[in-house]
Design a protein around this motif. Structure first.
Motif, PDB file in Angstrom:
ATOM      1  N   ARG A 100       0.778  -1.178  -0.082  1.00 23.69           N
ATOM      2  CA  ARG A 100       0.030  -0.179   0.027  1.00 23.69           C
ATOM      3  C   ARG A 100       0.873   1.187  -0.047  1.00 23.69           C
ATOM      4  O   ARG A 100       0.408   2.343  -0.684  1.00 23.69           O
ATOM      5  CB  ARG A 100      -0.797  -0.084   1.085  1.00 23.69           C
ATOM      6  N   HIS A 101       2.155   1.296   0.616  1.00 20.60           N
ATOM      7  CA  HIS A 101       2.837   2.431   0.981  1.00 20.60           C
ATOM      8  C   HIS A 101       3.582   2.557  -0.506  1.00 20.60           C
ATOM      9  O   HIS A 101       3.789   3.957  -1.030  1.00 20.60           O
ATOM     10  CB  HIS A 101       3.856   2.252   1.974  1.00 20.60           C
ATOM     11  N   ALA A 102       4.025   1.315  -1.073  1.00 20.52           N
ATOM     12  CA  ALA A 102       4.572   1.653  -2.367  1.00 20.52           C
ATOM     13  C   ALA A 102       3.604   2.105  -3.451  1.00 20.52           C
ATOM     14  O   ALA A 102       3.994   2.941  -4.548  1.00 20.52           O
ATOM     15  CB  ALA A 102       5.273   0.368  -2.914  1.00 20.52           C
ATOM     16  N   ARG A 103       2.427   1.603  -3.250  1.00 21.95           N
ATOM     17  CA  ARG A 103       1.476   1.987  -4.307  1.00 21.95           C
ATOM     18  C   ARG A 103       1.208   3.610  -4.200  1.00 21.95           C
ATOM     19  O   ARG A 103       0.547   4.438  -5.024  1.00 21.95           O
ATOM     20  CB  ARG A 103      -0.030   1.222  -4.051  1.00 21.95           C
ATOM     21  N   ILE A 104       1.268   4.233  -2.840  1.00 28.46           N
ATOM     22  CA  ILE A 104       0.658   5.560  -3.020  1.00 28.46           C
ATOM     23  C   ILE A 104       2.086   6.250  -3.401  1.00 28.46           C
ATOM     24  O   ILE A 104       1.552   7.454  -4.142  1.00 28.46           O
ATOM     25  CB  ILE A 104       0.927   5.947  -1.017  1.00 28.46           C
ATOM     26  N   ILE A 105       3.199   6.116  -3.550  1.00 24.55           N
ATOM     27  CA  ILE A 105       4.430   6.691  -3.860  1.00 24.55           C
ATOM     28  C   ILE A 105       4.115   6.562  -5.465  1.00 24.55           C
ATOM     29  O   ILE A 105       4.326   7.695  -6.193  1.00 24.55           O
ATOM     30  CB  ILE A 105       5.572   6.025  -3.531  1.00 24.55           C
ATOM     31  N   GLU A 106       3.679   5.500  -6.129  1.00 23.70           N
ATOM     32  CA  GLU A 106       3.612   5.012  -7.375  1.00 23.70           C
ATOM     33  C   GLU A 106       2.339   6.188  -8.185  1.00 23.70           C
ATOM     34  O   GLU A 106       2.598   6.583  -9.043  1.00 23.70           O
ATOM     35  CB  GLU A 106       3.307   3.734  -7.872  1.00 23.70           C
ATOM     36  N   THR A 107       1.119   6.160  -7.219  1.00 24.21           N
ATOM     37  CA  THR A 107       0.024   6.902  -7.627  1.00 24.21           C
ATOM     38  C   THR A 107      -0.078   8.422  -7.426  1.00 24.21           C
ATOM     39  O   THR A 107      -0.876   9.056  -8.105  1.00 24.21           O
ATOM     40  CB  THR A 107      -1.258   6.106  -7.397  1.00 24.21           C
ATOM     41  N   ASP A 108       0.610   8.773  -6.324  1.00 27.65           N
ATOM     42  CA  ASP A 108       0.265  10.148  -5.741  1.00 27.65           C
ATOM     43  C   ASP A 108       1.843  10.686  -5.730  1.00 27.65           C
ATOM     44  O   ASP A 108       2.231  11.211  -4.585  1.00 27.65           O
ATOM     45  CB  ASP A 108      -0.242  10.086  -4.301  1.00 27.65           C
ATOM     46  N   PRO A 109       2.849  10.848  -6.844  1.00 26.47           N
ATOM     47  CA  PRO A 109       3.845  11.249  -6.547  1.00 26.47           C
ATOM     48  C   PRO A 109       3.864  13.027  -5.977  1.00 26.47           C
ATOM     49  O   PRO A 109       4.947  13.249  -5.558  1.00 26.47           O
ATOM     50  CB  PRO A 109       4.896  11.017  -7.936  1.00 26.47           C
ATOM     51  N   ALA A 110       3.247  13.581  -6.556  1.00 25.20           N
ATOM     52  CA  ALA A 110       3.201  14.850  -6.428  1.00 25.20           C
ATOM     53  C   ALA A 110       2.696  15.338  -4.894  1.00 25.20           C
ATOM     54  O   ALA A 110       3.445  16.123  -4.263  1.00 25.20           O
ATOM     55  CB  ALA A 110       2.192  15.818  -7.435  1.00 25.20           C
ATOM     56  N   LEU A 111       1.905  14.585  -4.331  1.00 22.97           N
ATOM     57  CA  LEU A 111       1.404  14.813  -3.103  1.00 22.97           C
ATOM     58  C   LEU A 111       2.579  14.026  -2.349  1.00 22.97           C
ATOM     59  O   LEU A 111       2.921  14.892  -1.017  1.00 22.97           O
ATOM     60  CB  LEU A 111       0.239  13.769  -2.508  1.00 22.97           C
ATOM     61  N   CYS A 112       3.309  13.036  -2.535  1.00 30.78           N
ATOM     62  CA  CYS A 112       4.487  12.724  -1.802  1.00 30.78           C
ATOM     63  C   CYS A 112       5.492  13.543  -1.756  1.00 30.78           C
ATOM     64  O   CYS A 112       6.168  13.916  -0.746  1.00 30.78           O
ATOM     65  CB  CYS A 112       4.978  11.488  -2.218  1.00 30.78           C
TER      66      CYS A 112
END
Length: 206
Positions: A100-112
């Protein structure tokens, strides 16, 4: 006539609805142009309110960014919590959390990037609501590790805080090229590789 209709409609909006509209417009704008180039006046225009209305609800552009990131974390925590309810095995819970954490990075790079560059690096981060939310989010990993120790799946005496930091640190470091340099990032491969390393190290040994 259109301006009058818009003004009348805006007067009828509840504070909650206005806040939602402003934050939604702000999130899209921050993601599109970044924090430094973001304009409160443009956020207001996109939200359909006057610029002064934005400042009625948020004291500054930074306060608005903090609210946007906090809302992002709240939604993420809710999603993770709901998904974990159906996963009892500590290893599978850890597997889901890493994915899930890796998926956040992949799908929400600008927010990261906004979180890493503008929020977490700020002097007031430790006392901010986002810090508390980030701690709650990381505690999912801590709980999975502790459950694994208690059930005998993971080693006794495991340094849970160290493993937590190793997981998040490895994911974020590996993602640097993707977030800032245009490198590729594959959630499935990253999850598989990191878990192969972590689980081999922490598995209970007879």
């Amino acid at each position: 006539m259109k301006d009058q209709t818009t003004t009348t409609r805006n007067r009828r909006l509840s504070p909650e609805k206005r806040t939602h509209d402003i934050m939604s417009a702000a999130r899209d704008h921050f993601v599109s142009v970044g924090f430094a180039d973001a304009s409160v006046s443009e956020i207001a225009a996109n939200a359909g309110v006057a610029e002064g209305t934005v400042y009625r609800f948020f004291e500054s552009k930074r306060a608005l960014l903090v609210a946007v990131i906090a809302s992002w974390f709240e939604a993420l925590i809710k999603d993770v919590s709901e998904n974990l309810d159906g996963i009892q095995d500590p290893t599978e819970r850890l597997r889901f959390l890493v994915w899930r954490h890796a998926r956040i990075i992949e799908t929400d790079p600008a927010l990261c990037r906004l979180f890493f560059d503008q929020i977490r690096s700020a002097e007031d981060y430790v006392n901010s609501p986002v810090h508390a939310l980030n701690r709650d989010y990381a505690d999912f990993v801590v709980a999975a590790l502790k459950d694994g120790v208690r059930s005998g799946v993971f080693q006794r005496g495991l340094n849970v805080a160290l493993i937590r930091d190793a997981i998040f640190g490895a994911l974020e470091h590996h993602a640097t090229g993707y977030l800032y340099g245009g490198a590729k990032f594959n959630t499935a491969k990253v999850t598989q590789g990191l878990l192969a390393l972590v689980l081999t190290g922490i598995a209970h040994k007879d």
